[in-house]
Design an enzyme around this catalytic site. Structure first.
Site, PDB file in Angstrom:
ATOM      1  N   HIS A 262       3.126  -1.922   0.926  1.00 34.43           N
ATOM      2  CA  HIS A 262       2.455  -3.181   0.611  1.00 34.43           C
ATOM      3  C   HIS A 262       1.830  -3.055  -0.764  1.00 34.43           C
ATOM      4  O   HIS A 262       1.339  -1.979  -1.117  1.00 34.43           O
ATOM      5  CB  HIS A 262       1.363  -3.480   1.652  1.00 34.43           C
ATOM      6  CG  HIS A 262       0.934  -4.903   1.648  1.00 34.43           C
ATOM      7  ND1 HIS A 262      -0.003  -5.385   0.765  1.00 34.43           N
ATOM      8  CD2 HIS A 262       1.340  -5.950   2.393  1.00 34.43           C
ATOM      9  CE1 HIS A 262      -0.160  -6.673   0.990  1.00 34.43           C
ATOM     10  NE2 HIS A 262       0.647  -7.049   1.958  1.00 34.43           N
ATOM     11  N   ASP A 316       4.889  -6.954   9.006  1.00 29.84           N
ATOM     12  CA  ASP A 316       6.220  -7.283   9.515  1.00 29.84           C
ATOM     13  C   ASP A 316       6.794  -6.228  10.447  1.00 29.84           C
ATOM     14  O   ASP A 316       7.801  -6.470  11.091  1.00 29.84           O
ATOM     15  CB  ASP A 316       7.192  -7.474   8.335  1.00 29.84           C
ATOM     16  CG  ASP A 316       6.930  -8.778   7.627  1.00 29.84           C
ATOM     17  OD1 ASP A 316       6.550  -9.736   8.314  1.00 29.84           O
ATOM     18  OD2 ASP A 316       7.102  -8.839   6.400  1.00 29.84           O
TER      19      ASP A 316
HETATM   20  N1  ACO Z   1      10.168   2.298   1.629  1.00 27.86           N
HETATM   21  C1  ACO Z   1      10.305   3.368   0.802  1.00 27.86           C
HETATM   22  N2  ACO Z   1       9.621   3.493  -0.344  1.00 27.86           N
HETATM   23  C2  ACO Z   1       8.771   2.510  -0.664  1.00 27.86           C
HETATM   24  C3  ACO Z   1       8.587   1.372   0.159  1.00 27.86           C
HETATM   25  C4  ACO Z   1       9.325   1.298   1.349  1.00 27.86           C
HETATM   26  N3  ACO Z   1       9.210   0.262   2.160  1.00 27.86           N
HETATM   27  N4  ACO Z   1       7.688   0.559  -0.413  1.00 27.86           N
HETATM   28  C5  ACO Z   1       7.318   1.150  -1.559  1.00 27.86           C
HETATM   29  N5  ACO Z   1       7.973   2.327  -1.719  1.00 27.86           N
HETATM   30  C6  ACO Z   1       7.839   3.277  -2.827  1.00 27.86           C
HETATM   31  C7  ACO Z   1       8.719   2.827  -3.987  1.00 27.86           C
HETATM   32  O1  ACO Z   1      10.006   3.400  -3.917  1.00 27.86           O
HETATM   33  C8  ACO Z   1       7.913   3.307  -5.175  1.00 27.86           C
HETATM   34  O2  ACO Z   1       8.107   4.691  -5.303  1.00 27.86           O
HETATM   35  P1  ACO Z   1       8.143   5.391  -6.771  1.00 27.86           P
HETATM   36  O3  ACO Z   1       6.785   5.154  -7.352  1.00 27.86           O
HETATM   37  O4  ACO Z   1       8.448   6.809  -6.474  1.00 27.86           O
HETATM   38  O5  ACO Z   1       9.228   4.706  -7.537  1.00 27.86           O
HETATM   39  C9  ACO Z   1       6.471   3.104  -4.743  1.00 27.86           C
HETATM   40  O6  ACO Z   1       6.487   3.184  -3.317  1.00 27.86           O
HETATM   41  C10 ACO Z   1       5.920   1.755  -5.158  1.00 27.86           C
HETATM   42  O7  ACO Z   1       6.836   0.747  -4.728  1.00 27.86           O
HETATM   43  P2  ACO Z   1       6.948  -0.681  -5.374  1.00 27.86           P
HETATM   44  O8  ACO Z   1       8.248  -1.288  -4.990  1.00 27.86           O
HETATM   45  O9  ACO Z   1       6.640  -0.578  -6.845  1.00 27.86           O
HETATM   46  O10 ACO Z   1       5.764  -1.418  -4.657  1.00 27.86           O
HETATM   47  P3  ACO Z   1       5.451  -2.955  -4.746  1.00 27.86           P
HETATM   48  O11 ACO Z   1       3.988  -3.079  -4.605  1.00 27.86           O
HETATM   49  O12 ACO Z   1       6.113  -3.583  -5.928  1.00 27.86           O
HETATM   50  O13 ACO Z   1       6.207  -3.527  -3.449  1.00 27.86           O
HETATM   51  C11 ACO Z   1       6.700  -4.204  -1.277  1.00 27.86           C
HETATM   52  C12 ACO Z   1       5.587  -3.857  -2.273  1.00 27.86           C
HETATM   53  C13 ACO Z   1       7.626  -5.269  -1.855  1.00 27.86           C
HETATM   54  C14 ACO Z   1       6.066  -4.756  -0.004  1.00 27.86           C
HETATM   55  C15 ACO Z   1       7.483  -2.906  -0.965  1.00 27.86           C
HETATM   56  O14 ACO Z   1       6.638  -1.974  -0.334  1.00 27.86           O
HETATM   57  C16 ACO Z   1       8.717  -3.184  -0.114  1.00 27.86           C
HETATM   58  O15 ACO Z   1       9.758  -3.582  -0.630  1.00 27.86           O
HETATM   59  N6  ACO Z   1       8.591  -2.979   1.249  1.00 27.86           N
HETATM   60  C17 ACO Z   1       9.715  -3.240   2.131  1.00 27.86           C
HETATM   61  C18 ACO Z   1       9.851  -4.723   2.400  1.00 27.86           C
HETATM   62  C19 ACO Z   1       8.738  -5.260   3.274  1.00 27.86           C
HETATM   63  O16 ACO Z   1       8.429  -4.705   4.325  1.00 27.86           O
HETATM   64  N7  ACO Z   1       8.148  -6.388   2.839  1.00 27.86           N
HETATM   65  C20 ACO Z   1       7.095  -7.064   3.577  1.00 27.86           C
HETATM   66  C21 ACO Z   1       5.800  -6.937   2.844  1.00 27.86           C
HETATM   67  S1  ACO Z   1       4.497  -7.704   3.728  1.00 27.86           S
HETATM   68  C22 ACO Z   1       4.728  -9.340   3.447  1.00 27.86           C
HETATM   69  O17 ACO Z   1       5.279  -9.771   2.481  1.00 27.86           O
HETATM   70  C23 ACO Z   1       4.276 -10.220   4.473  1.00 27.86           C
END
Ligand code: ACO
Length: 381
Positions: A262, A316
């Site tokens: 998140h 979620d």
């Molecule tokens: N699985 C594996 N690695 C992850 C995940 C994940 N679900 N989420 C973040 N990371 C890692 C990234 O690979 C990144 O690693 P790095 O720094 O080594 O490159 C780091 O954590 C930061 O990730 P970002 O994508 O930059 O985080 P951001 O804040 O942009 O994204 C998001 C947040 C979109 C929710 C992301 O965690 C994600 O895509 N999760 C999966 C989809 C999901 O469950 N979405 C629902 C969110 S809740 C909602 O919208 C109601």
């Protein structure tokens, strides 16, 4: 080239508004609506009261709440022309697309853009809260060749939606659990769909366009669409033994694990904690779900591998398991999120109108300059 502004991808950490609607503390895992902890609302309130709190800013007196509930009940039906329009949607279309189109279509019937008239605002709030669930349920029936079901005035907001989906009156536990799910999804600060709603609202367009643009934004798999993806992922994993290799493969390939991570929460999402308890209640009453075992193992393995990076279950992760046990089809999970989040979007619409300035951020131009215009015959790749 020098520039005075810095670009933050995803506008991470950039303030887009002052807001008094909800606060999220990502370090401690706290969420409050108008200052009231989400845990307390989930235990003591119900969706329409929570929607009232979010939109008007305070908990209603008994007669205010009664009047609001009665207005919403009265406006649950949708015009036959909207129903007829929905009959023409392709059966294979995603319910989020159907909802976005239908929400926008409401503007054809009701838009007057009298945004300084409190009675117009009130009527739009009531109509959207009332009609969005009816449109979601109608599409579910229409796409299977059945006529939609009329709402029932004797049922609560949550029970009526479940009834309109199935033509069966839900039992008390299912209706209550579903109602709590709506409360948990009702609002969450400046997330992508809310930002989208506020940007649209800032142009002073009609509220139906505001909600339609927010629905379109919520649909993506990185936002509301993740709840649907979580179940698909659990099904693909198939067994507890496959969890560890799946997580390891995702990490090796740098692919996102759905339902985890998140932008704000760096600990377990407080809504996921409540949803997990609700899931356990429905499993106790209606029987266990084998995917729950897989989910628990995932939470453990992801904590071990990615916990230090602040990646934990988000809202979620458990919601899909609850909805599935209530008999809700998978591709309605995100539309249900939209039903709930309409309350938050409407609260932000009102707040935006209160201190409006059209959103107009800037960009840093990184393209070419001083390019000649080449005639067609002189162009090459
Ligand atoms: N699985 C594996 N690695 C992850 C995940 C994940 N679900 N989420 C973040 N990371 C890692 C990234 O690979 C990144 O690693 P790095 O720094 O080594 O490159 C780091 O954590 C930061 O990730 P970002 O994508 O930059 O985080 P951001 O804040 O942009 O994204 C998001 C947040 C979109 C929710 C992301 O965690 C994600 O895509 N999760 C999966 C989809 C999901 O469950 N979405 C629902 C969110 S809740 C909602 O919208 C109601």
């Amino acid at each position: 080239m020098t520039t005075t502004c810095e670009y933050k991808p995803g506008l991470d950490g950039i303030t887009a508004a002052y807001s008094g609607i909800s606060s999220v503390n990502g370090k401690e895992g706290l969420l409050e609506y108008r200052g009231i902890p989400i845990e307390e609302l989930a235990e003591k309130s119900h969706f329409l009261e929570t929607a009232y709190l979010l939109i008007w800013g305070y908990l209603p007196q008994a007669d205010d709440l009664e009047a609001f509930e009665a207005e919403v009940r009265e406006h649950r039906r949708i015009k036959y022309r909207i129903r007829d329009m929905m009959k023409c949607f392709p059966e294979s279309g995603h319910p989020m697309d159907a909802l976005q189109t239908s929400a926008a279509a409401l503007g054809l019937f009701y838009s007057r853009r009298v945004l300084d008239d409190p009675s117009y605002i009130r009527a739009a709030v009531v109509r959207l809260l009332a009609k969005i669930p009816t449109m979601v349920a109608a599409f579910q029936l229409l796409r299977h060749g059945n006529d939609s079901i009329q709402p029932r005035d004797d049922l609560s907001y949550a029970a009526n939606f479940l009834y309109m989906l199935t033509e069966k009156e839900p039992d008390e536990l299912s209706a209550r659990v579903f109602d709590v799910c709506l409360m948990l999804h009702a609002e969450h600060g400046m997330n992508a769909s809310t930002f989208s709603a506020r940007v649209t609202a800032s142009t002073l367009t009609d509220p139906y366009a505001v909600i339609a643009s927010a629905v379109g934004t919520l649909a993506g798999p990185l936002h509301g669409g993740a709840n649907e993806e979580v179940l698909a992922m659990l099904e693909r994993i198939g067994s507890v033994e496959n969890v560890r290799p799946f997580v390891e493969e995702c990490i090796a390939k740098k692919s996102k694990i759905m339902g985890f991570g998140h932008r704000v929460y760096k600990v377990k999402d407080p809504r996921a904690k409540i949803l997990q308890k609700l899931a356990e209640q429905v499993f106790e009453k209606f029987g266990a779900d084998r995917y729950y075992e897989i989910a628990l193992e995932m939470e453990k393995v992801v904590a071990e591998k990615l916990g230090q990076k602040g990646i934990h279950p988000n809202v979620d992760f458990y919601s899909g398991l609850v909805y599935r046990k209530l008999g809700i089809p998978q591709d309605l999970f995100t539309p249900i999120f939209a039903i709930a989040r309409t309350a938050g979007w409407l609260a932000h619409w009102r707040e935006q109108l209160g201190e409006n300035r059209i959103y107009r951020p800037t960009q840093i131009y990184v393209g070419k300059r001083n390019q000649p215009y080449l005639p067609l015959e002189e162009r090459s790749l």
